[in-house]
Design a protein around this motif. Sequence first.
Motif, short mmCIF file in Angstrom:
data_model
loop_
_atom_site.label_atom_id
_atom_site.label_comp_id
_atom_site.label_asym_id
_atom_site.label_seq_id
_atom_site.Cartn_x
_atom_site.Cartn_y
_atom_site.Cartn_z
N LYS A 169 12.85 31.73 24.82
CA LYS A 169 12.90 32.12 26.23
C LYS A 169 14.34 32.19 26.71
O LYS A 169 15.26 31.70 26.06
CB LYS A 169 12.09 31.13 27.07
N GLU A 170 14.51 32.78 27.88
CA GLU A 170 15.83 32.87 28.48
C GLU A 170 16.24 31.51 29.07
O GLU A 170 15.41 30.65 29.32
CB GLU A 170 15.84 33.95 29.56
N ARG A 171 17.54 31.40 29.30
CA ARG A 171 18.06 30.20 29.94
C ARG A 171 17.79 30.31 31.44
O ARG A 171 18.22 31.26 32.09
CB ARG A 171 19.56 30.07 29.67
N ASP A 172 17.12 29.31 31.99
CA ASP A 172 16.68 29.35 33.38
C ASP A 172 17.36 28.28 34.24
O ASP A 172 17.63 27.18 33.78
CB ASP A 172 15.16 29.12 33.47
N PHE A 173 17.58 28.65 35.47
CA PHE A 173 18.15 27.73 36.45
C PHE A 173 17.19 26.59 36.73
O PHE A 173 15.98 26.79 36.87
CB PHE A 173 18.44 28.50 37.74
N VAL A 174 17.75 25.37 36.85
CA VAL A 174 16.96 24.19 37.18
C VAL A 174 17.40 23.61 38.52
O VAL A 174 16.59 23.40 39.41
CB VAL A 174 17.07 23.11 36.08
N ALA A 175 18.70 23.34 38.64
CA ALA A 175 19.20 22.68 39.85
C ALA A 175 20.70 22.93 39.99
O ALA A 175 21.38 23.24 39.01
CB ALA A 175 18.92 21.18 39.81
N ARG A 176 21.16 22.77 41.22
CA ARG A 176 22.59 22.96 41.50
C ARG A 176 23.01 22.00 42.60
O ARG A 176 22.21 21.71 43.50
CB ARG A 176 22.86 24.40 41.94
N ILE A 177 24.27 21.56 42.53
CA ILE A 177 24.81 20.68 43.56
C ILE A 177 26.21 21.17 43.90
O ILE A 177 26.98 21.56 43.03
CB ILE A 177 24.83 19.21 43.08
N THR A 178 26.51 21.19 45.19
CA THR A 178 27.82 21.65 45.64
C THR A 178 28.91 20.64 45.27
O THR A 178 28.63 19.51 44.85
CB THR A 178 27.81 21.87 47.15
N TRP A 179 30.15 21.05 45.44
CA TRP A 179 31.27 20.22 44.98
C TRP A 179 31.29 18.85 45.64
O TRP A 179 31.67 17.85 45.04
CB TRP A 179 32.60 20.94 45.23
N SER A 180 30.86 18.79 46.89
CA SER A 180 30.87 17.53 47.62
C SER A 180 29.59 16.73 47.42
O SER A 180 29.52 15.56 47.80
CB SER A 180 31.05 17.80 49.11
N GLY A 181 28.58 17.39 46.86
CA GLY A 181 27.27 16.74 46.77
C GLY A 181 26.45 16.89 48.03
O GLY A 181 25.34 16.37 48.11
N GLY A 182 26.97 17.64 48.99
CA GLY A 182 26.30 17.73 50.27
C GLY A 182 25.06 18.61 50.29
O GLY A 182 24.21 18.47 51.17
N ARG A 183 24.99 19.53 49.34
CA ARG A 183 23.81 20.40 49.28
C ARG A 183 23.30 20.48 47.85
O ARG A 183 24.10 20.54 46.90
CB ARG A 183 24.13 21.80 49.79
N THR A 184 22.00 20.53 47.73
CA THR A 184 21.37 20.67 46.42
C THR A 184 20.33 21.78 46.48
O THR A 184 19.78 22.08 47.55
CB THR A 184 20.70 19.37 45.98
N TYR A 185 20.09 22.37 45.34
CA TYR A 185 19.13 23.46 45.22
C TYR A 185 18.30 23.22 43.96
O TYR A 185 18.81 22.72 42.96
CB TYR A 185 19.84 24.81 45.08
N TYR A 186 17.03 23.62 44.01
CA TYR A 186 16.14 23.39 42.87
C TYR A 186 15.26 24.61 42.61
O TYR A 186 14.87 25.32 43.53
CB TYR A 186 15.22 22.19 43.14
N ALA A 187 14.94 24.79 41.35
CA ALA A 187 13.91 25.75 41.00
C ALA A 187 12.57 25.22 41.49
O ALA A 187 12.34 24.00 41.54
CB ALA A 187 13.86 25.95 39.48
N ASP A 188 11.68 26.12 41.87
CA ASP A 188 10.37 25.70 42.39
C ASP A 188 9.62 24.84 41.38
O ASP A 188 8.88 23.93 41.76
CB ASP A 188 9.54 26.92 42.75
N SER A 189 9.81 25.11 40.11
CA SER A 189 9.06 24.41 39.07
C SER A 189 9.42 22.93 38.95
O SER A 189 8.66 22.16 38.36
CB SER A 189 9.27 25.10 37.72
N VAL A 190 10.57 22.55 39.48
CA VAL A 190 11.00 21.15 39.35
C VAL A 190 11.14 20.45 40.70
O VAL A 190 11.40 19.24 40.74
CB VAL A 190 12.33 21.04 38.57
N LYS A 191 10.99 21.19 41.77
CA LYS A 191 11.18 20.62 43.10
C LYS A 191 10.22 19.46 43.32
O LYS A 191 9.03 19.56 43.04
CB LYS A 191 10.96 21.71 44.15
N GLY A 192 10.76 18.33 43.80
CA GLY A 192 9.94 17.15 44.03
C GLY A 192 9.85 16.22 42.84
O GLY A 192 9.41 15.08 42.97
N ARG A 193 10.27 16.70 41.66
CA ARG A 193 10.24 15.87 40.45
C ARG A 193 11.64 15.57 39.92
O ARG A 193 11.87 14.50 39.36
CB ARG A 193 9.44 16.58 39.36
N PHE A 194 12.55 16.53 40.06
CA PHE A 194 13.90 16.37 39.55
C PHE A 194 14.87 16.16 40.71
O PHE A 194 14.68 16.71 41.80
CB PHE A 194 14.35 17.61 38.77
#
Length: 124
Positions: free
Chosen positions: A43-68
């Motif tokens: 499979k292709e390499r898929d996005f899981v999560a991201r955090i900004t340089w300060s840690g102030g914002r985070t982003y998650y793939a729907d498949s892991v939201k609430g677990r990771f």
Amino acid sequence: QVQLVESGGGLVQAGGSLRLSCAASGGTFSNYAMGWFRQAPGKERDFVARITWSGGRTYYADSVKGRFTISRDNAKNTVYLQMNDLKPEDTAVYYCAADRSIGLQIGVRQYDYWGQGTQVTVSS
């Protein structure tokens, strides 16, 4: 040049937890947003999560939201991925990556530096 080294992967039963770490060197860690991606066999390499340089914002793939949970410690030049309630479909090689852009970046090509990956295997 930024070097990234992941650790913490392993074999875990479904419902279990793992904490991945990614240690950075060779650059100013706090200048970079950090991401986690994963790639399952064939499979292709898929996005899981991201955090900004300060840690102030985070982003998650729907498949892991609430677990990771992604977090970072700029004093230790390390980013983490806490993975709870793991499922067999989470099995993959997990990679951390760094880039200097802002906002949500989910594309592989948008990241400048990559680690070598760490294997996570979840048994049913």
